[in-house]
Write a protein that holds these residues in place. Structure first.
Motif, mmCIF file in Angstrom:
data_model
loop_
_atom_site.group_PDB
_atom_site.id
_atom_site.type_symbol
_atom_site.label_atom_id
_atom_site.label_comp_id
_atom_site.label_asym_id
_atom_site.label_seq_id
_atom_site.Cartn_x
_atom_site.Cartn_y
_atom_site.Cartn_z
ATOM 1 N N CYS A 23 17.253 0.016 6.126
ATOM 2 C CA CYS A 23 17.419 -0.186 7.553
ATOM 3 C C CYS A 23 16.562 0.852 8.264
ATOM 4 O O CYS A 23 16.254 1.904 7.710
ATOM 5 N N LEU A 24 16.185 0.560 9.479
ATOM 6 C CA LEU A 24 15.281 1.416 10.245
ATOM 7 C C LEU A 24 15.961 1.778 11.557
ATOM 8 O O LEU A 24 16.212 0.904 12.388
ATOM 9 N N TYR A 25 16.248 3.069 11.713
ATOM 10 C CA TYR A 25 17.067 3.534 12.838
ATOM 11 C C TYR A 25 16.237 4.342 13.815
ATOM 12 O O TYR A 25 15.540 5.291 13.434
ATOM 13 N N SER A 26 16.316 3.970 15.081
ATOM 14 C CA SER A 26 15.698 4.734 16.156
ATOM 15 C C SER A 26 16.774 5.268 17.087
ATOM 16 O O SER A 26 17.410 4.497 17.822
ATOM 17 N N ALA A 27 16.993 6.572 17.050
ATOM 18 C CA ALA A 27 17.953 7.178 17.972
ATOM 19 C C ALA A 27 17.480 7.039 19.418
ATOM 20 O O ALA A 27 18.282 6.806 20.328
ATOM 21 N N ASP A 28 16.161 7.157 19.642
ATOM 22 C CA ASP A 28 15.616 7.046 20.992
ATOM 23 C C ASP A 28 15.901 5.680 21.604
ATOM 24 O O ASP A 28 16.221 5.572 22.793
ATOM 25 N N LEU A 29 15.772 4.642 20.788
ATOM 26 C CA LEU A 29 15.979 3.281 21.284
ATOM 27 C C LEU A 29 17.420 2.821 21.139
ATOM 28 O O LEU A 29 17.777 1.729 21.594
ATOM 29 N N GLY A 30 18.256 3.629 20.481
ATOM 30 C CA GLY A 30 19.650 3.263 20.279
ATOM 31 C C GLY A 30 19.800 1.995 19.458
ATOM 32 O O GLY A 30 20.677 1.165 19.719
ATOM 33 N N THR A 31 18.950 1.862 18.431
ATOM 34 C CA THR A 31 18.846 0.604 17.696
ATOM 35 C C THR A 31 18.685 0.858 16.208
ATOM 36 O O THR A 31 18.002 1.808 15.806
ATOM 37 N N GLU B 48 0.809 -1.230 0.000
ATOM 38 C CA GLU B 48 0.000 0.000 0.000
ATOM 39 C C GLU B 48 0.837 1.272 0.000
ATOM 40 O O GLU B 48 0.410 2.305 -0.521
ATOM 41 N N ARG B 49 1.999 1.231 0.624
ATOM 42 C CA ARG B 49 2.779 2.453 0.828
ATOM 43 C C ARG B 49 4.234 2.223 0.412
ATOM 44 O O ARG B 49 4.693 1.089 0.342
ATOM 45 N N THR B 50 4.944 3.323 0.182
ATOM 46 C CA THR B 50 6.358 3.235 -0.164
ATOM 47 C C THR B 50 7.214 3.780 0.980
ATOM 48 O O THR B 50 6.772 4.636 1.764
ATOM 49 N N LEU B 51 8.435 3.279 1.058
ATOM 50 C CA LEU B 51 9.434 3.791 1.985
ATOM 51 C C LEU B 51 10.431 4.635 1.200
ATOM 52 O O LEU B 51 10.844 4.257 0.104
ATOM 53 N N ALA B 52 10.834 5.763 1.780
ATOM 54 C CA ALA B 52 11.788 6.664 1.130
ATOM 55 C C ALA B 52 12.924 6.971 2.092
ATOM 56 O O ALA B 52 12.725 7.037 3.317
ATOM 57 N N ASP B 53 14.114 7.167 1.545
ATOM 58 C CA ASP B 53 15.270 7.485 2.372
ATOM 59 C C ASP B 53 15.001 8.715 3.222
ATOM 60 O O ASP B 53 14.489 9.727 2.745
ATOM 61 N N ARG B 54 15.321 8.618 4.514
ATOM 62 C CA ARG B 54 15.173 9.670 5.526
ATOM 63 C C ARG B 54 13.737 9.868 5.993
ATOM 64 O O ARG B 54 13.485 10.704 6.876
ATOM 65 N N GLN B 55 12.798 9.142 5.421
ATOM 66 C CA GLN B 55 11.432 9.157 5.936
ATOM 67 C C GLN B 55 11.429 8.688 7.387
ATOM 68 O O GLN B 55 12.234 7.843 7.781
ATOM 69 N N VAL B 56 10.537 9.230 8.200
ATOM 70 C CA VAL B 56 10.423 8.818 9.593
ATOM 71 C C VAL B 56 9.035 8.216 9.822
ATOM 72 O O VAL B 56 8.016 8.847 9.514
ATOM 73 N N ILE B 57 9.016 6.994 10.326
ATOM 74 C CA ILE B 57 7.780 6.308 10.686
ATOM 75 C C ILE B 57 7.587 6.471 12.188
ATOM 76 O O ILE B 57 8.406 6.006 12.979
ATOM 77 N N GLY B 58 6.513 7.123 12.589
ATOM 78 C CA GLY B 58 6.262 7.366 13.996
ATOM 79 C C GLY B 58 5.450 6.256 14.636
ATOM 80 O O GLY B 58 4.498 5.746 14.047
ATOM 81 N N LEU C 205 11.142 5.852 13.646
ATOM 82 C CA LEU C 205 12.052 4.968 12.934
ATOM 83 C C LEU C 205 12.424 5.653 11.630
ATOM 84 O O LEU C 205 11.569 5.865 10.764
ATOM 85 N N GLN C 206 13.692 6.022 11.506
ATOM 86 C CA GLN C 206 14.162 6.692 10.292
ATOM 87 C C GLN C 206 14.584 5.660 9.262
ATOM 88 O O GLN C 206 15.344 4.746 9.552
ATOM 89 N N VAL C 207 14.072 5.827 8.054
ATOM 90 C CA VAL C 207 14.388 4.922 6.957
ATOM 91 C C VAL C 207 15.744 5.292 6.365
ATOM 92 O O VAL C 207 15.975 6.443 5.991
ATOM 93 N N LEU C 208 16.640 4.325 6.282
ATOM 94 C CA LEU C 208 17.937 4.489 5.626
ATOM 95 C C LEU C 208 17.967 3.543 4.437
ATOM 96 O O LEU C 208 17.960 2.318 4.614
ATOM 97 N N HIS C 209 17.985 4.080 3.236
ATOM 98 C CA HIS C 209 18.051 3.226 2.044
ATOM 99 C C HIS C 209 19.464 2.666 1.939
ATOM 100 O O HIS C 209 20.429 3.425 1.817
ATOM 101 N N THR C 210 19.579 1.349 2.002
ATOM 102 C CA THR C 210 20.890 0.681 2.025
ATOM 103 C C THR C 210 20.930 -0.416 0.964
ATOM 104 O O THR C 210 20.942 -1.603 1.290
ATOM 105 N N PRO C 211 20.947 -0.057 -0.307
ATOM 106 C CA PRO C 211 20.950 -1.075 -1.364
ATOM 107 C C PRO C 211 22.221 -1.906 -1.349
ATOM 108 O O PRO C 211 23.229 -1.520 -0.770
ATOM 109 N N GLY C 212 22.150 -3.044 -2.018
ATOM 110 C CA GLY C 212 23.298 -3.939 -2.119
ATOM 111 C C GLY C 212 22.861 -5.383 -2.007
ATOM 112 O O GLY C 212 23.037 -6.172 -2.926
#
Length: 209
Positions: free
Chosen positions: A134-142, A104-114, A120-127
């Motif tokens: 990858c999904l980065y949470s500074a609050d959770l340190g994860t 239904e939805r797309t993910l974009a680099d630097r998008q934040v899912i609340g 959760l900040q979206v980091l586009h990491t192709p390869g």
């Protein structure tokens, strides 16, 4: 109530390029007692529903579209009424498993899912795959790395849609720049930290590992 991370491991198969392998996959749920998001839906909807425990599911987030990460995503989406999010560069891979059902939805680099007061900040990491995120949470340190980075090395790049040099660049530029105390929760296997990965990284690159 602060957001927390819940986790389960389920067993099944991964298939690509005419080969099938037995795999154990991690599935992650981030949220509080009221709402949550699910990261990857591999083999067992019931196991993930036990983690959800009746909470409102705001989103199902796919780190990439290999079948062992999205096989049961439409089933869970229908049961909990949540949209599936996927980076558009993985649409072709998605259609190998779900040709008649689009996310239904797309993910974009630097998008934040609340969710649950955190993001959760979206980091586009192709390869590993073209649309790996990858999904980065500074609050959770994860950071949730899917199959981009594991405790034992980078994700696999020996099959279609993958590129080792692109993966190395993604890890170096997008993940190893995170704080060293950041916990790495991968799609398979044990968790690690950015600090534990850093001293091993150049050896992995030299070996083409």
């Amino acid at each position: 109530m602060a957001a927390r991370i819940d986790h389960t491991t389920t067993s099944g198969t991964f298939s690509l390029d005419g080969q099938t392998f037995d795999v154990d996959n991690n599935a992650w749920v981030v949220g509080d007692d009221t709402e949550c998001v699910v990261i990857d839906v591999p083999h067992d909807v019931e196991a993930i529903k036990q983690l959800i425990a009746g909470r409102t599911v705001l989103a199902i987030l796919a780190t990439h579209a290999h079948d062992d990460h999205v096989r049961k995503a439409p089933e869970l989406a229908a049961e909990v009424g949540a949209p599936i999010f996927l980076h558009p560069d993985d649409q072709e891979l998605w259609r190998l498993t779900h040709p008649d059902r689009e996310p239904e939805r797309t993910l974009a680099d630097r998008q934040v899912i609340g969710v649950a007061g955190t993001g959760l900040q979206v980091l586009h990491t192709p390869g590993h795959a073209p649309g790996s995120v990858c999904l980065y949470s500074a609050d959770l340190g994860t950071v949730f790395t899917g199959d981009t980075l594991f405790a034992g090395g980078p994700g696999a790049t020996g099959r279609s849609y993958s590129d080792f040099n692109v993966l190395v660049e993604s890890i170096r530029d997008r993940l190893l720049t995170l704080p060293e105390v950041t916990t790495v929760h991968p799609g398979h296997g044990e968790s690690t930290t950015v600090g534990e990965v850093l001293p091993q990284f150049e050896d992995w690159v030299a070996r083409g590992y």
